[in-house]
Scaffold this motif. Structure first.
Motif, PDB file in Angstrom:
ATOM      1  N   THR A  86      29.981   6.085  38.512  1.00 16.10           N
ATOM      2  CA  THR A  86      30.414   6.065  39.942  1.00 16.10           C
ATOM      3  C   THR A  86      28.804   5.009  38.959  1.00 16.10           C
ATOM      4  O   THR A  86      28.061   4.446  39.837  1.00 16.10           O
ATOM      5  N   LYS A  87      28.585   4.424  38.319  1.00 14.50           N
ATOM      6  CA  LYS A  87      27.749   3.599  37.329  1.00 14.50           C
ATOM      7  C   LYS A  87      27.825   1.920  37.088  1.00 14.50           C
ATOM      8  O   LYS A  87      28.563   1.712  37.248  1.00 14.50           O
ATOM      9  N   PRO A  88      26.554   1.492  36.915  1.00 10.43           N
ATOM     10  CA  PRO A  88      26.782  -0.036  37.330  1.00 10.43           C
ATOM     11  C   PRO A  88      26.777  -0.444  35.879  1.00 10.43           C
ATOM     12  O   PRO A  88      26.940  -1.792  36.088  1.00 10.43           O
ATOM     13  N   TRP A  89      28.243   0.308  35.245  1.00 13.03           N
ATOM     14  CA  TRP A  89      28.264  -0.128  34.229  1.00 13.03           C
ATOM     15  C   TRP A  89      29.660   0.303  33.690  1.00 13.03           C
ATOM     16  O   TRP A  89      30.130   1.476  34.199  1.00 13.03           O
ATOM     17  N   CYS A  90      30.355  -0.604  32.834  1.00 11.45           N
ATOM     18  CA  CYS A  90      31.217  -0.075  31.961  1.00 11.45           C
ATOM     19  C   CYS A  90      31.330  -0.001  30.590  1.00 11.45           C
ATOM     20  O   CYS A  90      31.185  -0.833  29.930  1.00 11.45           O
ATOM     21  N   LEU A  91      31.432   0.967  29.998  1.00 15.23           N
ATOM     22  CA  LEU A  91      31.360   1.389  28.774  1.00 15.23           C
ATOM     23  C   LEU A  91      33.066   1.504  28.020  1.00 15.23           C
ATOM     24  O   LEU A  91      33.338   0.832  27.124  1.00 15.23           O
ATOM     25  N   GLU A  92      34.148   1.503  29.049  1.00 14.47           N
ATOM     26  CA  GLU A  92      35.453   0.960  28.045  1.00 14.47           C
ATOM     27  C   GLU A  92      36.284   0.721  29.347  1.00 14.47           C
ATOM     28  O   GLU A  92      36.018   0.850  30.976  1.00 14.47           O
ATOM     29  N   ASP A  93      37.073  -0.216  29.192  1.00 14.68           N
ATOM     30  CA  ASP A  93      37.815  -1.485  29.778  1.00 14.68           C
ATOM     31  C   ASP A  93      38.814  -1.660  29.315  1.00 14.68           C
ATOM     32  O   ASP A  93      39.169  -2.522  28.361  1.00 14.68           O
ATOM     33  N   PRO A  94      40.502  -1.175  29.751  1.00 13.59           N
ATOM     34  CA  PRO A  94      41.556  -2.109  28.895  1.00 13.59           C
ATOM     35  C   PRO A  94      41.772  -3.677  29.655  1.00 13.59           C
ATOM     36  O   PRO A  94      42.253  -3.357  28.819  1.00 13.59           O
ATOM     37  N   GLU A  95      40.998  -4.213  30.832  1.00 13.36           N
ATOM     38  CA  GLU A  95      40.741  -5.407  30.883  1.00 13.36           C
ATOM     39  C   GLU A  95      39.849  -6.444  30.430  1.00 13.36           C
ATOM     40  O   GLU A  95      39.768  -7.364  31.083  1.00 13.36           O
ATOM     41  N   TYR A  96      39.104  -6.504  28.863  1.00 15.68           N
ATOM     42  CA  TYR A  96      38.909  -6.667  28.781  1.00 15.68           C
ATOM     43  C   TYR A  96      38.819  -7.954  28.018  1.00 15.68           C
ATOM     44  O   TYR A  96      39.968  -7.668  27.411  1.00 15.68           O
ATOM     45  N   PRO A  97      38.493  -9.372  28.231  1.00 15.82           N
ATOM     46  CA  PRO A  97      39.166 -10.012  27.971  1.00 15.82           C
ATOM     47  C   PRO A  97      38.091 -10.745  26.161  1.00 15.82           C
ATOM     48  O   PRO A  97      37.508 -11.791  26.198  1.00 15.82           O
ATOM     49  N   SER A  98      38.603 -10.173  25.124  1.00 15.95           N
ATOM     50  CA  SER A  98      38.158 -10.162  23.773  1.00 15.95           C
ATOM     51  C   SER A  98      39.074 -11.568  23.236  1.00 15.95           C
ATOM     52  O   SER A  98      38.239 -12.676  22.659  1.00 15.95           O
ATOM     53  N   TYR A  99      40.056 -12.090  23.457  1.00 16.96           N
ATOM     54  CA  TYR A  99      40.539 -12.885  22.690  1.00 16.96           C
ATOM     55  C   TYR A  99      39.909 -14.062  23.525  1.00 16.96           C
ATOM     56  O   TYR A  99      39.223 -14.994  22.952  1.00 16.96           O
TER      57      TYR A  99
END
Length: 244
Positions: A86-99
């Motif tokens: 419910t917070k306006p930020w994500c500390l974990e993201d499996p779809e994070y575009p690292s590459y």
């Protein structure tokens, strides 16, 4: 005999008249007859009609074609990681575009470093620290403090952005850490405050600047944007009241 001679002379005269422009002859006692003839015939000039004018059609050049850039990946307005918080930020993201971030940062290495240096100078060690123990003092409102490295967050315009964090670029790791403090009893009366005071715990926020990655910008997909994050929990006191 004389008559034949006259006829012959008349025939000769006629033939000569065809080659002369002006011949006069007479038959017997008849008056002279003038014959005007010319071997050149003047023909009237043939009429040549003027060519009809057909104007050339005006040339309209075709518009130059500028193909739209092909986006590598579609980013939804609300990322999937926001479904679990419910917070306006994500500390974990499996779809994070690292590459994608790594590849773009290496291509624009000098520009990215200049932007990163602007936000990396923010030292979170200078932030206000909470007391380690609650034996002698405590805050008026309970809160929870953490140092986080968000991967995505909502900026001040309400749009979700990809924050550059934990990305290795040319043997250097780009990280952005910030301190947050959230009220545990926001809106409730402040503890340890007499009931004669109108009080409540109030969440206070400050603005942070982060280096973000924009996958839709094919020219320079990095920028610095502003985000509003919780910073402290304060006790708001109202007017003093006395009940009899």
């Amino acid at each position: 005999m004389s008559m034949r001679i006259v006829v012959l002379l008349a025939i000769v005269g006629v033939s000569l008249a065809d080659q002369s422009s002006h011949v006069t002859f007479s038959l017997g006692g008849a008056p002279a007859v003038n014959h005007h003839s010319s071997s050149h015939h003047h023909r009237a000039p043939s009429y040549q009609p003027r060519p009809s004018y057909h104007p050339q059609p005006s040339y309209h050049p075709q518009p130059s074609y500028h193909p739209q850039p092909k986006y590598k990946k579609y980013e939804p307005e609300v990322p999937a990681c926001a479904d679990n918080t419910t917070k306006p930020w994500c500390l974990e993201d499996p779809e994070y575009p690292s590459y994608e971030i790594k590849h773009a940062a290496e291509y624009h290495y000098e520009k990215v470093l200049s932007l990163y240096a602007d936000v990396a100078d923010l030292n979170t060690e200078l932030s206000v620290e909470r007391p380690n123990t609650l034996e002698e003092e405590t805050y008026l409102c309970p809160s929870e403090t953490a140092y986080v490295r968000p991967l995505r967050a909502q900026n001040t315009e309400g749009k979700w952005r990809v924050i550059v964090n934990n990305v290795d670029v040319h043997y250097e790791t780009l990280t952005q850490t910030t301190r947050i403090e959230e009220c545990l009893t926001g809106g409730d009366a402040c503890p340890l405050v007499p009931e004669c005071y109108d009080s409540k715990c109030l969440q206070k926020s400050i603005y942070h600047r982060f280096l973000v990655y924009d996958p839709y910008d094919q020219y320079f997909p990095f920028a610095i944007e502003t985000f509003k994050l919780p910073a402290s929990c304060a006790c708001l006191l109202g007017a003093f009241t006395i009940d009899h």
